[in-house]
Design a protein around this motif. Structure first.
Motif, PDB file in Angstrom:
ATOM      1  N   LEU A 144       0.613  -1.176  -0.099  1.00 22.02           N
ATOM      2  CA  LEU A 144       0.114   0.137   0.068  1.00 22.02           C
ATOM      3  C   LEU A 144       0.879   1.199  -0.062  1.00 22.02           C
ATOM      4  O   LEU A 144       0.494   2.498  -0.208  1.00 22.02           O
ATOM      5  N   SER A 145       2.170   1.199   0.392  1.00 19.69           N
ATOM      6  CA  SER A 145       2.931   2.407   0.302  1.00 19.69           C
ATOM      7  C   SER A 145       4.095   2.425  -0.515  1.00 19.69           C
ATOM      8  O   SER A 145       4.731   3.532  -0.981  1.00 19.69           O
ATOM      9  N   THR A 146       4.596   1.126  -1.250  1.00 17.77           N
ATOM     10  CA  THR A 146       5.515   0.884  -2.030  1.00 17.77           C
ATOM     11  C   THR A 146       5.362  -0.140  -3.154  1.00 17.77           C
ATOM     12  O   THR A 146       4.571  -0.970  -2.789  1.00 17.77           O
ATOM     13  N   MET A 147       6.041  -0.006  -4.253  1.00 21.68           N
ATOM     14  CA  MET A 147       6.034  -1.253  -4.985  1.00 21.68           C
ATOM     15  C   MET A 147       7.516  -1.863  -5.106  1.00 21.68           C
ATOM     16  O   MET A 147       8.506  -1.137  -4.848  1.00 21.68           O
ATOM     17  N   PHE A 148       7.450  -3.045  -5.442  1.00 18.65           N
ATOM     18  CA  PHE A 148       8.820  -3.922  -5.179  1.00 18.65           C
ATOM     19  C   PHE A 148       9.521  -3.991  -6.730  1.00 18.65           C
ATOM     20  O   PHE A 148       8.945  -4.621  -7.481  1.00 18.65           O
ATOM     21  N   VAL A 149      10.755  -3.493  -6.872  1.00 19.19           N
ATOM     22  CA  VAL A 149      11.242  -3.473  -8.012  1.00 19.19           C
ATOM     23  C   VAL A 149      12.379  -4.277  -7.885  1.00 19.19           C
ATOM     24  O   VAL A 149      13.275  -4.287  -6.912  1.00 19.19           O
ATOM     25  N   THR A 150      12.528  -5.457  -8.908  1.00 19.18           N
ATOM     26  CA  THR A 150      13.588  -6.371  -9.223  1.00 19.18           C
ATOM     27  C   THR A 150      14.409  -5.779 -10.153  1.00 19.18           C
ATOM     28  O   THR A 150      13.956  -6.248 -11.365  1.00 19.18           O
ATOM     29  N   PRO A 151      15.325  -5.041 -10.283  1.00 13.84           N
ATOM     30  CA  PRO A 151      16.164  -4.925 -11.670  1.00 13.84           C
ATOM     31  C   PRO A 151      17.057  -5.975 -12.042  1.00 13.84           C
ATOM     32  O   PRO A 151      17.815  -6.575 -11.248  1.00 13.84           O
ATOM     33  N   PRO A 152      16.975  -6.458 -13.202  1.00 16.47           N
ATOM     34  CA  PRO A 152      17.814  -7.343 -13.810  1.00 16.47           C
ATOM     35  C   PRO A 152      19.407  -6.781 -13.900  1.00 16.47           C
ATOM     36  O   PRO A 152      19.579  -5.671 -13.832  1.00 16.47           O
ATOM     37  N   PRO A 153      20.467  -7.478 -14.106  1.00 13.45           N
ATOM     38  CA  PRO A 153      21.685  -7.353 -14.044  1.00 13.45           C
ATOM     39  C   PRO A 153      21.766  -6.373 -15.249  1.00 13.45           C
ATOM     40  O   PRO A 153      22.846  -5.509 -15.161  1.00 13.45           O
ATOM     41  N   TRP A 154      20.970  -6.228 -16.482  1.00  8.07           N
ATOM     42  CA  TRP A 154      21.316  -5.317 -17.380  1.00  8.07           C
ATOM     43  C   TRP A 154      20.245  -4.045 -17.281  1.00  8.07           C
ATOM     44  O   TRP A 154      20.268  -3.256 -18.229  1.00  8.07           O
ATOM     45  N   HIS A 155      19.753  -3.962 -16.251  1.00  9.98           N
ATOM     46  CA  HIS A 155      19.017  -2.705 -15.981  1.00  9.98           C
ATOM     47  C   HIS A 155      19.682  -1.498 -16.186  1.00  9.98           C
ATOM     48  O   HIS A 155      20.898  -1.563 -15.804  1.00  9.98           O
ATOM     49  N   PRO A 156      19.059  -0.272 -16.890  1.00 16.15           N
ATOM     50  CA  PRO A 156      20.020   0.802 -16.870  1.00 16.15           C
ATOM     51  C   PRO A 156      20.787   1.518 -15.660  1.00 16.15           C
ATOM     52  O   PRO A 156      21.775   1.777 -15.668  1.00 16.15           O
ATOM     53  N   GLU A 157      19.964   1.184 -14.405  1.00 17.45           N
ATOM     54  CA  GLU A 157      20.599   1.709 -13.227  1.00 17.45           C
ATOM     55  C   GLU A 157      21.842   0.730 -13.097  1.00 17.45           C
ATOM     56  O   GLU A 157      23.094   1.610 -12.513  1.00 17.45           O
ATOM     57  N   ALA A 158      22.013  -0.283 -13.295  1.00 16.70           N
ATOM     58  CA  ALA A 158      23.268  -1.180 -12.797  1.00 16.70           C
ATOM     59  C   ALA A 158      24.229  -0.828 -13.878  1.00 16.70           C
ATOM     60  O   ALA A 158      25.352  -0.372 -13.366  1.00 16.70           O
ATOM     61  N   ILE A 159      23.817  -0.598 -15.188  1.00 15.95           N
ATOM     62  CA  ILE A 159      24.789  -0.123 -16.139  1.00 15.95           C
ATOM     63  C   ILE A 159      25.607   1.224 -15.947  1.00 15.95           C
ATOM     64  O   ILE A 159      26.471   1.576 -16.049  1.00 15.95           O
ATOM     65  N   GLY A 160      24.555   2.149 -15.172  1.00 14.98           N
ATOM     66  CA  GLY A 160      25.045   3.317 -14.818  1.00 14.98           C
ATOM     67  C   GLY A 160      25.773   3.300 -13.680  1.00 14.98           C
ATOM     68  O   GLY A 160      26.736   4.249 -13.464  1.00 14.98           O
ATOM     69  N   ARG A 161      26.046   2.081 -12.965  1.00 18.10           N
ATOM     70  CA  ARG A 161      27.163   2.060 -11.729  1.00 18.10           C
ATOM     71  C   ARG A 161      28.274   1.713 -12.281  1.00 18.10           C
ATOM     72  O   ARG A 161      29.002   1.397 -11.493  1.00 18.10           O
ATOM     73  N   GLY A 162      28.251   1.230 -13.682  1.00 24.36           N
ATOM     74  CA  GLY A 162      29.645   1.028 -14.088  1.00 24.36           C
ATOM     75  C   GLY A 162      29.778  -0.500 -14.330  1.00 24.36           C
ATOM     76  O   GLY A 162      30.735  -1.130 -14.643  1.00 24.36           O
ATOM     77  N   GLU A 163      28.557  -1.319 -14.179  1.00 23.99           N
ATOM     78  CA  GLU A 163      28.658  -2.695 -14.823  1.00 23.99           C
ATOM     79  C   GLU A 163      28.648  -2.753 -16.104  1.00 23.99           C
ATOM     80  O   GLU A 163      27.503  -3.072 -16.802  1.00 23.99           O
ATOM     81  N   LYS A 164      29.796  -3.144 -16.891  1.00 27.26           N
ATOM     82  CA  LYS A 164      29.908  -3.030 -18.190  1.00 27.26           C
ATOM     83  C   LYS A 164      29.960  -4.377 -18.722  1.00 27.26           C
ATOM     84  O   LYS A 164      29.995  -5.452 -17.826  1.00 27.26           O
ATOM     85  N   GLY A 165      29.673  -4.804 -20.047  1.00 31.17           N
ATOM     86  CA  GLY A 165      29.988  -5.839 -20.714  1.00 31.17           C
ATOM     87  C   GLY A 165      28.591  -6.857 -20.465  1.00 31.17           C
ATOM     88  O   GLY A 165      28.682  -8.019 -20.749  1.00 31.17           O
ATOM     89  N   VAL A 166      27.540  -6.279 -20.043  1.00 28.82           N
ATOM     90  CA  VAL A 166      26.368  -7.033 -19.714  1.00 28.82           C
ATOM     91  C   VAL A 166      25.246  -7.033 -20.935  1.00 28.82           C
ATOM     92  O   VAL A 166      25.091  -5.789 -21.597  1.00 28.82           O
ATOM     93  N   VAL A 167      24.991  -7.946 -21.634  1.00 29.08           N
ATOM     94  CA  VAL A 167      24.104  -8.099 -22.848  1.00 29.08           C
ATOM     95  C   VAL A 167      22.600  -7.829 -22.421  1.00 29.08           C
ATOM     96  O   VAL A 167      22.010  -8.319 -21.293  1.00 29.08           O
ATOM     97  N   ALA A 168      21.906  -6.697 -22.720  1.00 26.36           N
ATOM     98  CA  ALA A 168      20.860  -6.299 -22.541  1.00 26.36           C
ATOM     99  C   ALA A 168      19.813  -7.295 -23.000  1.00 26.36           C
ATOM    100  O   ALA A 168      19.846  -7.631 -24.333  1.00 26.36           O
ATOM    101  N   LYS A 169      19.143  -7.665 -22.000  1.00 29.07           N
ATOM    102  CA  LYS A 169      17.826  -8.936 -22.519  1.00 29.07           C
ATOM    103  C   LYS A 169      16.650  -8.294 -21.883  1.00 29.07           C
ATOM    104  O   LYS A 169      16.618  -7.189 -21.090  1.00 29.07           O
ATOM    105  N   ASN A 170      15.565  -9.290 -21.887  1.00 28.54           N
ATOM    106  CA  ASN A 170      14.476  -9.147 -21.287  1.00 28.54           C
ATOM    107  C   ASN A 170      14.131  -9.871 -20.156  1.00 28.54           C
ATOM    108  O   ASN A 170      15.002 -10.776 -19.903  1.00 28.54           O
ATOM    109  N   PRO A 171      13.846  -9.178 -18.917  1.00 30.94           N
ATOM    110  CA  PRO A 171      12.842  -8.092 -18.807  1.00 30.94           C
ATOM    111  C   PRO A 171      13.867  -6.786 -18.651  1.00 30.94           C
ATOM    112  O   PRO A 171      14.930  -6.979 -18.133  1.00 30.94           O
ATOM    113  N   VAL A 172      13.327  -5.670 -19.020  1.00 25.43           N
ATOM    114  CA  VAL A 172      13.970  -4.355 -18.962  1.00 25.43           C
ATOM    115  C   VAL A 172      13.717  -4.130 -17.196  1.00 25.43           C
ATOM    116  O   VAL A 172      14.931  -3.765 -16.705  1.00 25.43           O
ATOM    117  N   SER A 173      12.801  -4.628 -16.896  1.00 27.34           N
ATOM    118  CA  SER A 173      12.636  -4.363 -15.311  1.00 27.34           C
ATOM    119  C   SER A 173      11.276  -4.980 -14.927  1.00 27.34           C
ATOM    120  O   SER A 173      10.539  -5.284 -15.608  1.00 27.34           O
TER     121      SER A 173
END
Length: 590
Positions: A320-349
């Motif tokens: 009722l107060s939050t939604m629970f997000v599971t970002p995959p390894p190729w999520h844009p936030e993970a890539i923004g943290r410097g996790e390179k070389g990850v092939v982008a696949k589904n799901p996006v989030s």
């Protein structure tokens, strides 16, 4: 004038000019499938180019060499495309071979939602491809890679198209409206207003199609991108013009939960969202392969019977107060943290909204928010770019069953098992009015954009009571009750920063932890009465849609009716008396 095929509204007479009756199967047929999922409607208006036959005499008179000019244009396009592919290969040279999962002519695109995602408010963009910079966006869009006519897949059991479909489409010109709908295990494509006896295409699947959507940002006379969701969780990306398709979440690789709704991200050629019966919404990119992904399950759900015991578990979660997000390894936030070389696949989030099923969702007109409804009786307003829950509103009673956002974004309309339509104002964070007129569950709601002017709003609804109801709503004309219920205090005021402040400050503002708004009592909310109630003689009504010159209703068994608007009938009677009042396809497009 009132009959089962006509009704009188304040603006005039609506009359059935076209209907498509349910498919008839032999009782012993192995393909017979009674409708256990409701019929959904998707429509798109496509502009076909005018046909201008070349006149040799005129061309010679003007001294033009049309063939030579055409050949030069084609050579220029070919050179530009080759250069574009070369740039793509150089930009993706660091990717592994499995990143290019489609045919060689596929070029990845960058969905553009910059209008609603200022860089200063978002450090990473959920709706963008990580390997391509925004300055190198590509206009070329990929097509599905499999031919549905020659496929050996057992998932597709039959494909039927009208004879000479390609010639029929090539001969069209002007604006043509196409309609897609599902019934049983079949998916149908028809042209609105053509009055054809057979659909343009009918596809039979081994699973039940449950929802679908067509992408307006890529629609043209040469291609249509349609996403179909199924009872097995599978997704099919389908182009009916080329009869090509591609499967995503194949055999439930990412989730096997029933698809309850699917929507393309507005203005994006590749991204779409799918809601599921397990309480989740998943973001997909049609051009990516399915990846190995396991969603994290909140601690409160570990006792649920459908959860796998080895699934990762997180801390306590309050839906009722939050939604629970599971970002995959190729999520844009993970890539923004410097996790390179990850092939982008589904799901996006992957978003988990609640413990029960998500029933439906819609984007706001400005694309900044998503309104989602669920079986727990809540309307949730979500910021999809920040992946955060903004507000949560409770229904008066029972589950919510349908949702629509007003064309100007001011109001959210829901229908539910309480037989009511409820009008919410997300900016004021309150229930504005309730609409009483149905005597059973409300199945579908929709705004009539042509009759919404910012002061008065026309919308319609259909329900399991087989009523088609039209409503007119004006917030200025409402009598707002002065009495506030004692046991329904408006604690929502404590979370008023959640959406009201976001309107001017962006989506990164610190949120109040209290976002839940309980349902006000009946004497706290104004009531809207119907403008028209039409009782239809049919099986359960499940869908309603407004087109520029008609409204469409559909029943659970797949009985689709097109009700032409009053002014269309008036125009047709004046201009086509010599044609005995027959309407052409162009009469249904604005």
């Amino acid at each position: 004038m009132e009959s089962d095929s006509a009704f009188v509204a304040p603006e005039g007479v609506y009359s059935v000019t076209e209907e498509h009756k349910p498919l008839q199967f032999p009782i012993h047929s192995s393909t017979a499938a009674h409708p256990i999922y409701q019929t959904r409607l998707s429509s798109i208006t496509v502009r076909f180019p005018p046909k201008h036959p070349a006149s040799p005499g005129l061309a010679q008179f003007l001294g033009a060499n049309l063939a030579k000019d055409l050949k030069k244009d084609k050579e220029k396009e070919k050179d530009a495309l080759a250069k574009e592919r070369l740039e793509e290969r150089s930009m993706s040279s660091s990717d592994t071979p499995e990143d290019s999962h489609t045919s060689p002519d596929v070029v990845l695109t960058t969905p553009d939602l910059s209008v609603s995602t200022p860089a200063e408010h978002q450090q990473y963009k959920l709706f963008s491809h990580p390997s391509i910079s925004p300055s190198k966006k590509k206009s070329h869009i990929s097509r599905p890679k499999h031919n549905m006519r020659t496929t050996s897949s057992t998932f597709i059991t039959r494909l039927q198209s009208v004879e000479g479909l390609n010639k029929t489409l090539a001969a069209k010109q002007g604006e043509i409206t196409f309609l897609f709908y599902n019934t049983g295990k079949a998916f149908l494509w028809i042209e609105v207003g053509a009055k054809a006896k057979e659909p343009l295409t009918r596809i039979s699947f081994s699973a039940y199609p449950t929802c679908h959507d067509v992408n307006p940002s890529t629609a043209s006379s040469e291609r249509l991108d349609v996403i179909i969701g199924f009872s097995t969780g599978d997704l099919v990306w389908f182009d009916p013009i080329s009869s090509r398709y591609c499967r995503l979440n194949k055999q439930g690789t990412i989730t096997s939960s029933i698809c309850t709704a699917v929507r393309w991200v507005p203005s994006s050629p590749t991204l779409f969202l799918v809601s599921h019966a397990d309480g989740t919404i998943i973001v997909y990119d049609k051009e990516r392969e399915d990846g190995l992904f396991t969603a994290t399950i909140p601690n409160a759900l570990t006792n649920a019977p459908h959860m796998h015991p080895t699934t990762p578990v997180s801390d306590q979660w309050d839906p009722l107060s939050t939604m629970f997000v599971t970002p995959p390894p190729w999520h844009p936030e993970a890539i923004g943290r410097g996790e390179k070389g990850v092939v982008a696949k589904n799901p996006v989030s992957h978003w988990r909204l609640c413990r029960r099923g998500v029933v439906d969702f819609v984007f706001s007109p400005d694309i900044k928010y998503v309104a989602a409804i669920s079986e727990d009786g809540c309307l949730r307003v979500i910021d999809p770019l920040a992946e955060q829950l903004v507000d949560c509103y409770a229904s008066y009673f029972g589950s919510l069953t349908c949702v629509a956002w007003s064309p100007d974004g001011r109001f959210i309309l829901t229908g539910g098992q309480d037989d009511l339509l409820t009008i919410f104002s997300p900016w004021e964070q309150r229930v504005v009015a309730r609409c009483q007129g149905h005597s059973s569950f409300v199945s579908s709601v929709a705004f009539d954009e042509l009759r919404c002017d910012g002061r008065t709003y026309r919308f319609g609804s259909v329900g399991e009571d087989n009523k088609l109801i039209l409503w007119d709503f004006s917030s200025g004309a409402l009598h707002r009750p002065k009495v506030l219920g004692a046991h329904h205090p408006r604690i929502s005021m404590s979370s008023s920063i959640s959406l009201a402040h976001r309107r001017g400050t962006g989506s990164t503002i610190q949120l109040s932890p209290l976002r839940y708004h309980p349902a006000p009592s009946r004497n706290e909310v104004s009531t809207v009465q119907p403008v028209l109630v039409k009782q239809l003689d049919a099986d359960l009504l499940t869908s309603l849609a407004f087109l520029p010159r008609a409204l469409i209703t559909a029943s659970k068994a797949g009985h689709v009716r097109l009700w032409v608007r009053p002014f269309v009938m008036a125009n047709a009677s004046l201009g086509r008396r010599h044609a005995r009042g027959t309407l052409s396809a162009t009469d249904f497009h604005g």
